[in-house]
Design a protein around this motif. Sequence first.
Motif, PDB file in Angstrom:
ATOM      1  N   THR A 159       0.876  -1.320  -0.059  1.00 24.43           N
ATOM      2  CA  THR A 159       0.001   0.097   0.000  1.00 24.43           C
ATOM      3  C   THR A 159       0.943   1.387   0.167  1.00 24.43           C
ATOM      4  O   THR A 159       0.302   2.332  -0.171  1.00 24.43           O
ATOM      5  CB  THR A 159      -0.927   0.126   1.282  1.00 24.43           C
ATOM      6  N   ALA A 160       2.097   1.125   0.152  1.00 21.82           N
ATOM      7  CA  ALA A 160       3.003   2.254   0.253  1.00 21.82           C
ATOM      8  C   ALA A 160       4.187   2.044  -0.685  1.00 21.82           C
ATOM      9  O   ALA A 160       4.865   0.890  -0.303  1.00 21.82           O
ATOM     10  CB  ALA A 160       3.225   2.457   1.723  1.00 21.82           C
ATOM     11  N   THR A 161       4.450   2.778  -1.578  1.00 23.56           N
ATOM     12  CA  THR A 161       5.432   2.415  -2.460  1.00 23.56           C
ATOM     13  C   THR A 161       7.052   2.921  -1.942  1.00 23.56           C
ATOM     14  O   THR A 161       8.088   2.718  -2.311  1.00 23.56           O
ATOM     15  CB  THR A 161       5.565   3.219  -3.699  1.00 23.56           C
ATOM     16  N   ASP A 162       6.880   4.020  -0.966  1.00 21.89           N
ATOM     17  CA  ASP A 162       8.135   4.676  -0.429  1.00 21.89           C
ATOM     18  C   ASP A 162       8.615   4.054   0.682  1.00 21.89           C
ATOM     19  O   ASP A 162       7.868   3.677   1.872  1.00 21.89           O
ATOM     20  CB  ASP A 162       7.537   6.032   0.071  1.00 21.89           C
ATOM     21  N   PRO A 163       9.827   3.530   0.695  1.00 21.73           N
ATOM     22  CA  PRO A 163      10.281   2.603   1.719  1.00 21.73           C
ATOM     23  C   PRO A 163      10.330   3.226   3.092  1.00 21.73           C
ATOM     24  O   PRO A 163      10.283   2.587   4.233  1.00 21.73           O
ATOM     25  CB  PRO A 163      11.774   2.326   1.449  1.00 21.73           C
ATOM     26  N   GLY A 164      10.608   4.769   3.182  1.00 24.72           N
ATOM     27  CA  GLY A 164      10.433   5.360   4.550  1.00 24.72           C
ATOM     28  C   GLY A 164       8.895   5.203   4.873  1.00 24.72           C
ATOM     29  O   GLY A 164       8.950   5.246   6.266  1.00 24.72           O
ATOM     30  N   GLU A 165       7.839   5.457   4.164  1.00 23.93           N
ATOM     31  CA  GLU A 165       6.655   5.601   4.685  1.00 23.93           C
ATOM     32  C   GLU A 165       6.227   3.915   4.958  1.00 23.93           C
ATOM     33  O   GLU A 165       5.466   3.960   5.831  1.00 23.93           O
ATOM     34  CB  GLU A 165       5.775   5.712   3.348  1.00 23.93           C
ATOM     35  N   VAL A 166       6.923   2.928   4.442  1.00 22.90           N
ATOM     36  CA  VAL A 166       6.702   1.804   5.018  1.00 22.90           C
ATOM     37  C   VAL A 166       7.044   1.500   6.314  1.00 22.90           C
ATOM     38  O   VAL A 166       6.405   1.036   7.321  1.00 22.90           O
ATOM     39  CB  VAL A 166       7.103   0.637   4.060  1.00 22.90           C
ATOM     40  N   LEU A 167       8.198   1.963   6.610  1.00 23.12           N
ATOM     41  CA  LEU A 167       9.001   1.960   7.925  1.00 23.12           C
ATOM     42  C   LEU A 167       8.019   2.661   8.963  1.00 23.12           C
ATOM     43  O   LEU A 167       7.851   2.582  10.096  1.00 23.12           O
ATOM     44  CB  LEU A 167      10.293   2.322   8.177  1.00 23.12           C
ATOM     45  N   GLU A 168       7.448   3.940   8.420  1.00 23.96           N
ATOM     46  CA  GLU A 168       6.777   4.939   9.420  1.00 23.96           C
ATOM     47  C   GLU A 168       5.660   4.061   9.835  1.00 23.96           C
ATOM     48  O   GLU A 168       5.012   4.188  11.272  1.00 23.96           O
ATOM     49  CB  GLU A 168       6.472   6.089   8.864  1.00 23.96           C
ATOM     50  N   ARG A 169       4.667   3.550   9.090  1.00 19.49           N
ATOM     51  CA  ARG A 169       3.682   2.718   9.326  1.00 19.49           C
ATOM     52  C   ARG A 169       3.872   1.616  10.219  1.00 19.49           C
ATOM     53  O   ARG A 169       3.155   1.265  10.999  1.00 19.49           O
ATOM     54  CB  ARG A 169       2.900   2.348   8.036  1.00 19.49           C
ATOM     55  N   ALA A 170       5.004   1.059   9.875  1.00 18.49           N
ATOM     56  CA  ALA A 170       5.468  -0.328  10.596  1.00 18.49           C
ATOM     57  C   ALA A 170       5.689   0.115  12.009  1.00 18.49           C
ATOM     58  O   ALA A 170       5.290  -0.576  12.942  1.00 18.49           O
ATOM     59  CB  ALA A 170       6.650  -0.972  10.068  1.00 18.49           C
ATOM     60  N   ASN A 171       6.408   1.224  12.308  1.00 13.00           N
ATOM     61  CA  ASN A 171       6.646   1.685  13.696  1.00 13.00           C
ATOM     62  C   ASN A 171       5.474   2.015  14.427  1.00 13.00           C
ATOM     63  O   ASN A 171       5.225   1.581  15.572  1.00 13.00           O
ATOM     64  CB  ASN A 171       7.589   2.959  13.402  1.00 13.00           C
ATOM     65  N   ASP A 172       4.509   2.506  13.692  1.00 12.39           N
ATOM     66  CA  ASP A 172       3.315   3.117  14.516  1.00 12.39           C
ATOM     67  C   ASP A 172       2.447   1.948  14.896  1.00 12.39           C
ATOM     68  O   ASP A 172       1.860   1.663  15.798  1.00 12.39           O
ATOM     69  CB  ASP A 172       2.477   4.093  13.481  1.00 12.39           C
ATOM     70  N   LEU A 173       2.479   0.860  14.031  1.00 15.36           N
ATOM     71  CA  LEU A 173       1.636  -0.425  14.083  1.00 15.36           C
ATOM     72  C   LEU A 173       2.356  -1.093  15.332  1.00 15.36           C
ATOM     73  O   LEU A 173       1.485  -1.467  16.200  1.00 15.36           O
ATOM     74  CB  LEU A 173       1.710  -1.310  12.890  1.00 15.36           C
ATOM     75  N   LEU A 174       3.589  -1.304  15.186  1.00 14.74           N
ATOM     76  CA  LEU A 174       4.395  -1.768  16.326  1.00 14.74           C
ATOM     77  C   LEU A 174       3.951  -1.300  17.697  1.00 14.74           C
ATOM     78  O   LEU A 174       3.784  -2.032  18.617  1.00 14.74           O
ATOM     79  CB  LEU A 174       6.017  -1.937  16.025  1.00 14.74           C
ATOM     80  N   ILE A 175       4.182   0.145  17.867  1.00 12.95           N
ATOM     81  CA  ILE A 175       3.913   0.842  19.152  1.00 12.95           C
ATOM     82  C   ILE A 175       2.138   0.506  19.496  1.00 12.95           C
ATOM     83  O   ILE A 175       2.035   0.376  20.594  1.00 12.95           O
ATOM     84  CB  ILE A 175       4.073   2.266  18.952  1.00 12.95           C
ATOM     85  N   SER A 176       1.216   0.561  18.447  1.00 15.06           N
ATOM     86  CA  SER A 176      -0.231   0.301  18.826  1.00 15.06           C
ATOM     87  C   SER A 176      -0.502  -1.098  19.329  1.00 15.06           C
ATOM     88  O   SER A 176      -1.510  -1.330  20.332  1.00 15.06           O
ATOM     89  CB  SER A 176      -1.116   0.687  17.509  1.00 15.06           C
ATOM     90  N   MET A 177       0.473  -1.955  19.175  1.00 12.09           N
ATOM     91  CA  MET A 177       0.503  -3.396  19.662  1.00 12.09           C
ATOM     92  C   MET A 177       0.911  -3.559  20.955  1.00 12.09           C
ATOM     93  O   MET A 177       0.737  -4.666  21.575  1.00 12.09           O
ATOM     94  CB  MET A 177       1.151  -4.375  18.675  1.00 12.09           C
ATOM     95  N   ALA A 178       1.467  -2.461  21.411  1.00 13.52           N
ATOM     96  CA  ALA A 178       2.273  -2.782  22.742  1.00 13.52           C
ATOM     97  C   ALA A 178       3.064  -3.676  22.994  1.00 13.52           C
ATOM     98  O   ALA A 178       3.263  -4.373  23.897  1.00 13.52           O
ATOM     99  CB  ALA A 178       1.013  -2.567  23.825  1.00 13.52           C
ATOM    100  N   VAL A 179       3.804  -4.037  21.815  1.00 19.24           N
ATOM    101  CA  VAL A 179       5.026  -5.043  21.910  1.00 19.24           C
ATOM    102  C   VAL A 179       6.027  -4.332  22.963  1.00 19.24           C
ATOM    103  O   VAL A 179       6.554  -3.646  22.815  1.00 19.24           O
ATOM    104  CB  VAL A 179       5.447  -5.253  20.305  1.00 19.24           C
ATOM    105  N   ARG A 180       6.425  -5.445  23.605  1.00 21.19           N
ATOM    106  CA  ARG A 180       7.652  -5.036  24.395  1.00 21.19           C
ATOM    107  C   ARG A 180       9.028  -5.229  23.989  1.00 21.19           C
ATOM    108  O   ARG A 180       9.982  -5.019  24.861  1.00 21.19           O
ATOM    109  CB  ARG A 180       7.591  -6.087  25.750  1.00 21.19           C
ATOM    110  N   ARG A 181       9.060  -5.482  22.764  1.00 23.76           N
ATOM    111  CA  ARG A 181      10.519  -5.458  21.978  1.00 23.76           C
ATOM    112  C   ARG A 181      10.568  -4.485  21.011  1.00 23.76           C
ATOM    113  O   ARG A 181       9.625  -4.187  20.401  1.00 23.76           O
ATOM    114  CB  ARG A 181      10.810  -6.957  21.358  1.00 23.76           C
ATOM    115  N   PHE A 182      11.716  -3.834  20.605  1.00 22.96           N
ATOM    116  CA  PHE A 182      12.052  -3.082  19.665  1.00 22.96           C
ATOM    117  C   PHE A 182      12.455  -3.907  18.460  1.00 22.96           C
ATOM    118  O   PHE A 182      13.043  -4.914  18.700  1.00 22.96           O
ATOM    119  CB  PHE A 182      12.742  -1.865  19.796  1.00 22.96           C
TER     120      PHE A 182
END
Length: 270
Positions: free
Chosen positions: A119-142
Amino acid sequence: MTGRRPTARRSADDLLTELGRLTASALEQAELQKARVELAEALQRELLPAALPQVPGLGAAARYAPARHGLSIGGDWYDGFLLPDGSVAFTLGDVQGHDVEAAAVMGQVRVSLRALATTATDPGEVLERANDLLISMAVRRFATCVFLRYDPATGELWHARAGHVPPVWADADGAAVRHSDEGGPPLGVLPGQRYPVNRHRLTGSEVVALVTDGVVEGPQFPIEAGLERVAAVLRARGPADPEALAAELLAVAELTGHTDDAAVLVLRHG
């Protein structure tokens, strides 16, 4: 004066019974640990791709080595997959820790990157969305990672990285080796982060090597020295077969005395 009553000596039968009990307990623990290791290794095999995509003009190869202690499983991963527009994406990264929980989070991150890349062609945008998704999941690991997108029609390679070891590049004669570019913070730490995108047009015989810190860093081995070892391999080998290069680069981990798991991804153009 009252003397102490002598302790009765244990009979041979008692000793043999106790020895049998201890032996059975040790065997049970050994079998349990063996089962845990086999389960961990099976999980790792299922979480990593069976094969990487090969597109005209670009060869890819990867290697993985488990940690030297624990359950022989960890958070390192590599991946490659075709995208709807005809381009191909590659990721390599590392989730904090080397246990079953790290492997589980790694699987979530890897699948999330695949989904977001459609859904996102820009690699930076992919990482931005992945970062927000990981935070929303309250995962204890980075997680740290590099995301690359290659367009075979134009030869353009875009990449962005999140707190990860930078790529190492080499041209045909190995003279232009570099491993510095702008990146962003690890995934899952701070919301609303931005990840700069680096673009490079591949025009000749070039190699891009991605590694996790388990390859280039050890207890008494600084990461800068490890990256220089990777660069030295590329300078010596040039645009060799990616399978052979991946195997040789993974061997760098043996020099560092690493205890973490380790992963390597090699892309060869031309």
